[in-house]
Design an enzyme around this catalytic site. Structure first.
Site, short mmCIF file in Angstrom:
data_model
loop_
_atom_site.label_atom_id
_atom_site.label_comp_id
_atom_site.label_asym_id
_atom_site.label_seq_id
_atom_site.Cartn_x
_atom_site.Cartn_y
_atom_site.Cartn_z
N ALA A 186 0.84 -1.21 0.00
CA ALA A 186 0.00 0.00 0.00
C ALA A 186 0.87 1.25 0.00
CB ALA A 186 -0.90 0.00 1.23
N THR A 219 1.01 8.89 -3.05
CA THR A 219 1.92 10.02 -3.27
C THR A 219 1.18 11.31 -2.94
OG1 THR A 219 1.24 10.11 -5.58
CG2 THR A 219 3.31 8.99 -5.12
N GLY A 254 10.37 16.73 -5.70
CA GLY A 254 8.94 16.74 -5.38
C GLY A 254 8.49 15.58 -4.51
N GLN A 255 9.43 14.73 -4.05
CA GLN A 255 9.00 13.55 -3.29
C GLN A 255 9.79 13.39 -1.98
OE1 GLN A 255 8.88 10.12 -6.12
NE2 GLN A 255 6.69 10.29 -5.73
N TYR A 294 7.73 10.95 0.11
CA TYR A 294 7.67 9.60 -0.47
C TYR A 294 9.06 8.94 -0.42
CZ TYR A 294 6.37 6.13 -4.11
OH TYR A 294 6.11 5.00 -4.83
N LYS A 296 9.98 5.56 1.60
CA LYS A 296 10.43 4.39 0.83
C LYS A 296 11.84 3.97 1.25
CE LYS A 296 6.80 3.58 -1.75
NZ LYS A 296 6.01 2.35 -1.52
N PRO A 318 10.75 -0.95 -7.28
CA PRO A 318 10.39 -0.75 -8.69
C PRO A 318 10.73 0.67 -9.13
CG PRO A 318 8.52 -1.58 -7.41
CD PRO A 318 9.55 -1.10 -6.44
N GLY A 319 11.06 0.79 -10.40
CA GLY A 319 11.18 2.11 -11.00
C GLY A 319 9.81 2.59 -11.44
N1 CAA Z 1 14.41 19.01 -11.24
C1 CAA Z 1 14.87 20.24 -10.96
N2 CAA Z 1 14.08 21.32 -10.86
C2 CAA Z 1 12.77 21.14 -11.05
C3 CAA Z 1 12.22 19.87 -11.33
C4 CAA Z 1 13.11 18.79 -11.43
N3 CAA Z 1 12.68 17.56 -11.71
N4 CAA Z 1 10.88 20.01 -11.43
C5 CAA Z 1 10.59 21.30 -11.21
N5 CAA Z 1 11.75 21.98 -10.99
C6 CAA Z 1 11.89 23.40 -10.72
C7 CAA Z 1 10.99 24.24 -11.59
O1 CAA Z 1 11.65 24.53 -12.80
C8 CAA Z 1 10.78 25.46 -10.70
O2 CAA Z 1 11.90 26.27 -10.77
P1 CAA Z 1 11.82 27.85 -10.45
O3 CAA Z 1 11.27 27.98 -9.06
O4 CAA Z 1 13.23 28.29 -10.60
O5 CAA Z 1 10.88 28.38 -11.51
C9 CAA Z 1 10.76 24.88 -9.31
O6 CAA Z 1 11.47 23.64 -9.39
C10 CAA Z 1 9.37 24.62 -8.76
O7 CAA Z 1 8.61 23.99 -9.74
P2 CAA Z 1 7.08 23.90 -9.58
O8 CAA Z 1 6.53 25.17 -9.04
O9 CAA Z 1 6.49 23.34 -10.85
O10 CAA Z 1 6.93 22.84 -8.41
P3 CAA Z 1 5.63 22.12 -8.04
O11 CAA Z 1 5.73 21.84 -6.61
O12 CAA Z 1 4.42 22.78 -8.53
O13 CAA Z 1 5.70 20.78 -8.93
C11 CAA Z 1 6.12 18.48 -8.94
C12 CAA Z 1 6.65 19.90 -8.70
C13 CAA Z 1 4.59 18.38 -8.84
C14 CAA Z 1 6.70 17.60 -7.89
C15 CAA Z 1 6.51 18.06 -10.35
O14 CAA Z 1 7.89 18.34 -10.50
C16 CAA Z 1 6.33 16.57 -10.56
O15 CAA Z 1 5.23 16.10 -10.80
N6 CAA Z 1 7.42 15.81 -10.51
C17 CAA Z 1 7.38 14.36 -10.70
C18 CAA Z 1 7.35 13.70 -9.36
C19 CAA Z 1 7.40 12.23 -9.56
O16 CAA Z 1 8.25 11.69 -10.28
N7 CAA Z 1 6.52 11.51 -8.92
C20 CAA Z 1 6.48 10.09 -9.06
C21 CAA Z 1 5.09 9.64 -8.89
S1 CAA Z 1 4.94 7.93 -9.27
C22 CAA Z 1 5.72 7.16 -8.02
O17 CAA Z 1 6.06 7.74 -7.03
C23 CAA Z 1 5.91 5.69 -8.17
C24 CAA Z 1 7.32 5.35 -7.99
O18 CAA Z 1 7.68 4.81 -6.97
C25 CAA Z 1 8.32 5.62 -9.06
#
Ligand code: CAA
Length: 248
Positions: free
Chosen positions: A91, A94, A151-152, A155, A159, A185-186
């Site tokens: 379970a 995110t 952003g995690q 999480y 993990k 997992p990736g």
């Molecule tokens: N690397 C570096 N900088 C980043 C970035 C990244 N990956 N993503 C965003 N930024 C920067 C932006 O360019 C922005 O810069 P400025 O402030 O200089 O403009 C700043 O960080 C903030 O960006 P946001 O305002 O867009 O941030 P946010 O909080 O609204 O959104 C987020 C961030 C929602 C986390 C989005 O980046 C996202 O969705 N990321 C993916 C997260 C992810 O991979 N989740 C996996 C889910 S699935 C899972 O978890 C299963 C598993 O086990 C693999």
């Protein structure tokens, strides 16, 4: 094999993409599969679909973030079916967001569902497993617990914590016939991954040397192997399954 001779496997968060694939594979392997759920309506529909497709899976409610709720569920399973031989702590939720904007609620929710849950379920099954001299604990972590992900913070922390738990418990029960392992997992083609914005998801896929998302069945096969007696000597391990996204 008579029902009573079959091993009982409990999969938490079973109605998600990974959980579903695991339940189906373990059922095909010959286990009595018990699926934990939190959302009653979704669970009924899910169970009917599995049944119609030849997988007769039993379902039990618990909020895995709640210790007592897990205790009640495991007591019922033990009384109605038998003690849990294999526990898959799957379970997870995110609540992604840059850390500087992350609320305390989103931190707590992810820690409770993804990490407290591991204590909450495992604590109730471990002593019966010790008494029986057999058990499997399989913790479903993530590549993002191994390497971090923008952003995690919540999480990734939960993990990574799962694997710390795995390593210690593996040592504590190694001489009791119980193995404890982590699977990391990736990015797999589940609703959780598909909820990431398409543009960001495509950037992530571009970082995967195999150039694709993983399949839920690919993870299910690894669960099946770790649950089996072929994996008797594997414990305290963290198995990556990520298409080469993170190698170390
Ligand atoms: N690397 C570096 N900088 C980043 C970035 C990244 N990956 N993503 C965003 N930024 C920067 C932006 O360019 C922005 O810069 P400025 O402030 O200089 O403009 C700043 O960080 C903030 O960006 P946001 O305002 O867009 O941030 P946010 O909080 O609204 O959104 C987020 C961030 C929602 C986390 C989005 O980046 C996202 O969705 N990321 C993916 C997260 C992810 O991979 N989740 C996996 C889910 S699935 C899972 O978890 C299963 C598993 O086990 C693999």
């Amino acid at each position: 094999m008579k029902i009573s001779e079959k091993r009982v496997v409990l999969v938490t968060g079973a109605t998600g993409g990974l959980g579903t694939a695991m339940c189906r594979k373990l059922y095909d392997d010959g286990y009595i599969v018990v699926a934990n759920y939190r959302n009653e309506e979704k669970a009924k529909e899910w169970q009917e679909k599995q049944h119609n497709e030849g997988h007769d899976i039993k379902m039990y409610y618990a909020d895995v973030a709640d210790f007592d709720s897990c205790g009640i569920m495991i007591e019922k399973i033990t009384n109605e079916i038998g003690p849990v031989d294999v526990l898959v702590n799957n379970a997870g939720i995110t609540k992604d967001g840059a850390f500087r904007k992350m609320s305390y609620e989103n931190w707590r929710a992810v820690m409770a569902t993804n990490l407290d849950s591991v204590f909450n379920c495992t604590r109730h099954v471990i002593n019966p497993m010790i008494d029986k001299g057999f058990g499997r604990i399989i913790n479903i972590s993530s590549v993002n617990g191994q390497r971090g992900q923008f952003g995690q913070a919540n999480y990734s922390a939960a993990k990574a914590g799962m694997h710390g738990f795995t390593k210690t418990l593996a040592m504590e029960v190694a001489n009791k016939g119980i193995t404890v392992n982590t699977i990391s997992p990736g990015y797999i083609g589940t609703d959780m991954v598909m909820a990431v914005k398409e543009e960001i998801r495509n950037q992530i896929i571009a970082q995967i040397p195999m150039g694709r998302l993983g399949g839920t069945e690919e993870v299910a096969y690894l669960v099946s192997f770790l649950a089996s007696e072929h994996a008797n000597f594997i414990t305290g391990a963290n198995m990556s399954i990520n298409g080469g996204q993170h190698v170390y």
